[in-house]
Scaffold this active site. Structure first.
Site, PDB file in Angstrom:
ATOM      1  N   LYS A  73       0.924  -1.312   0.031  1.00  0.00           N
ATOM      2  CA  LYS A  73       0.033  -0.015   0.180  1.00  0.00           C
ATOM      3  C   LYS A  73       0.808   1.345   0.127  1.00  0.00           C
ATOM      4  O   LYS A  73       1.995   1.221   0.222  1.00  0.00           O
ATOM      5  CB  LYS A  73      -0.795  -0.436   1.056  1.00  0.00           C
ATOM      6  CG  LYS A  73      -1.801  -1.266   1.285  1.00  0.00           C
ATOM      7  CD  LYS A  73      -3.041  -1.180   0.300  1.00  0.00           C
ATOM      8  CE  LYS A  73      -3.633  -2.536  -0.071  1.00  0.00           C
ATOM      9  NZ  LYS A  73      -4.117  -3.326   0.806  1.00  0.00           N
TER      10      LYS A  73
HETATM   11  C1  LIG Z   1      -5.228  -4.578   0.972  1.00  0.00           C
HETATM   12  C2  LIG Z   1      -7.021  -4.358   1.169  1.00  0.00           C
HETATM   13  C3  LIG Z   1      -7.540  -4.851   2.307  1.00  0.00           C
HETATM   14  C4  LIG Z   1      -7.008  -5.301   3.377  1.00  0.00           C
HETATM   15  O1  LIG Z   1      -5.912  -4.809   4.011  1.00  0.00           O
HETATM   16  P1  LIG Z   1      -5.247  -5.755   4.895  1.00  0.00           P
HETATM   17  O2  LIG Z   1      -4.429  -4.512   5.935  1.00  0.00           O
HETATM   18  O3  LIG Z   1      -4.026  -6.460   4.423  1.00  0.00           O
HETATM   19  O4  LIG Z   1      -6.183  -6.131   6.050  1.00  0.00           O
HETATM   20  C5  LIG Z   1      -8.977  -4.279   2.262  1.00  0.00           C
HETATM   21  N1  LIG Z   1      -9.528  -3.815   1.286  1.00  0.00           N
HETATM   22  C6  LIG Z   1      -8.783  -3.557   0.017  1.00  0.00           C
HETATM   23  C7  LIG Z   1      -9.561  -2.814  -1.127  1.00  0.00           C
HETATM   24  C8  LIG Z   1      -7.537  -3.770  -0.158  1.00  0.00           C
HETATM   25  O5  LIG Z   1      -6.924  -3.713  -1.294  1.00  0.00           O
END
Ligand SMILES: *Cc1c(COP(=O)(O)O)cnc(C)c1O
Length: 385
Positions: free
Chosen positions: A185
């Site tokens: 991210k």
């Molecule tokens: C990455 C992601 C998540 C989950 O995030 P985590 O921190 O790995 O739990 C949830 N929603 C979307 C749209 C994502 O891309």
């Protein structure tokens, strides 16, 4: 291409600052939730002008906590998009509730507000809009729909930490917002997340719920008698962030502006390479937001080429380029098919068959970006219909 030259889909970016911030925490003797996590929360809260911010160990934990705060349970329905990571729907099932999918707008990848309106029933208790690829959902309309039926809005902002909506940062737009600091991210702490809130009672409850359901008040009350004492008010979860991860988060948040500037330059190179191609369409950004550039998604114009999206990906891989697909619509995954029956989301399914996410991260070199753009065009041209 040589294996050592392979361009991965994603690669975390860090500087000496991250290294020394983590080193400081390691040497401090306090590795779990502590002062550094509190400092990260303060910084993050100010950054997105949220009322309350609670650091958690994932966005999934933040989404689950959000649904628990509003007591989502068996009879309830929660509306979300099929074009998202499975966590957005899984947390609804963790609460025993029913996910109701509303199909997308194929230009932006976002949930379509008309479809949200049509999906509302008397059991709708929450809407989870997802900010796809850095585009922000039509939050004003979604808030209004939710308000009109007494439901809450829990925004999945895993892709939109750097996005703005009508000039405001994501995080203060809805009742509850869930962010991700997963390794790929825009802000990465390995694993990590943040839940921002408007309501102080929600915040107090969330703090307890995400730390085993231990009552801190009880601990305070017995401070003089025996500091070991705490009460369990509910069977809570273990969802807190660590100071080690928070140290990374603080530095990453400070560096976000610089990292976004690099992402912008990469997007510009891709944009100019693809804008006149008949083989490729680009994602549109709605007027109401500034795209936070989490993913660079291309849409293949399948009627102009003779190969499938998967074959296209394979050819890019053979050129040493890692890519990804965001996302396979949740409604066609085996669990949700079994659980909900055959739910058809024609737009999300058509969109899915066309999309490829290209590498987009600050440590990409411009020559790598040029190489990727050229190979994408080459693969398309050599398979032209
Ligand atoms: C990455 C992601 C998540 C989950 O995030 P985590 O921190 O790995 O739990 C949830 N929603 C979307 C749209 C994502 O891309």
């Amino acid at each position: 291409m040589d294996n050592d030259k392979f361009i991965p889909f994603s690669r975390p970016s860090f500087t000496k600052e991250e290294l020394s911030a983590v080193e400081r925490v390691l040497k401090s003797g306090w590795w779990s939730r502590g002062k550094v996590t509190e400092e990260f929360e303060e910084m993050f809260k100010r950054y997105c002008t949220a009322d309350y911010a609670l650091a958690l160990n994932s966005c999934t934990a933040a989404l689950h906590t959000g649904l628990k705060l509003i007591n989502i349970g068996h009879e309830d329905e929660v509306i979300t998009t099929p074009m998202t990571f499975c966590a957005s729907a899984n947390v609804i099932r963790h609460c025993g509730a029913k996910p109701v999918f509303a199909d997308i707008d194929e230009e932006t990848g976002l949930i379509d507000v008309e479809n949200v309106r049509n999906a509302v029933t008397k059991n709708t208790k929450c809407i989870i809009p997802v900010d796809y690829a850095g585009n922000v959902a039509d939050i004003d309309s979604i808030n209004e729909i939710a308000r009109s039926v007494g439901a809450y809005v829990l925004e999945d902002a895993a892709h939109s930490v750097a996005s703005t909506y009508k000039g405001r940062h994501v995080g203060s737009l809805t009742d509850m917002t869930a962010f991700s600091f997963y390794a790929t991210k825009n802000i990465a702490t390995g694993e990590g997340g943040m839940l921002t809130l408007r309501d102080e009672k929600f915040y107090d409850y969330a703090k307890m719920l995400t730390l085993h359901g231990m009552s801190k008040n009880a601990a305070d009350r017995y401070k003089n008698g025996g500091s070991h004492y705490y009460d369990i008010v509910m069977p809570g979860y273990k969802y807190n962030l660590t100071d080690i991860a928070a140290a990374l988060g603080i530095v990453q948040l400070k560096r976000l502006g610089n990292m976004q500037a690099k992402r912008k330059e990469i997007c510009n190179i891709y944009d100019s390479a693809f804008k006149d191609s008949k083989f490729i369409s680009l994602l549109k950004t709605p007027d109401w937001c500034e795209n936070g550039m989490h993913l660079y998604v291309i849409k293949l114009n399948l009627d102009t080429i003779t190969i499938s999206r998967d074959a296209f990906i394979k050819e890019l891989y053979n050129f040493g380029i890692g890519t990804s697909v965001h996302f396979m619509p949740i409604n066609i995954s085996s669990y949700y098919k079994e659980h909900l029956g055959n739910v058809s989301m024609p737009k999300a399914e058509r969109f899915y068959n066309r999309i490829i996410s290209l590498p987009l991260y600050p440590s990409l070199s411009f020559s790598e970006v040029e190489y990727i753009a050229q190979r994408v065009l080459e693969v398309a041209q050599s398979n032209a219909r």
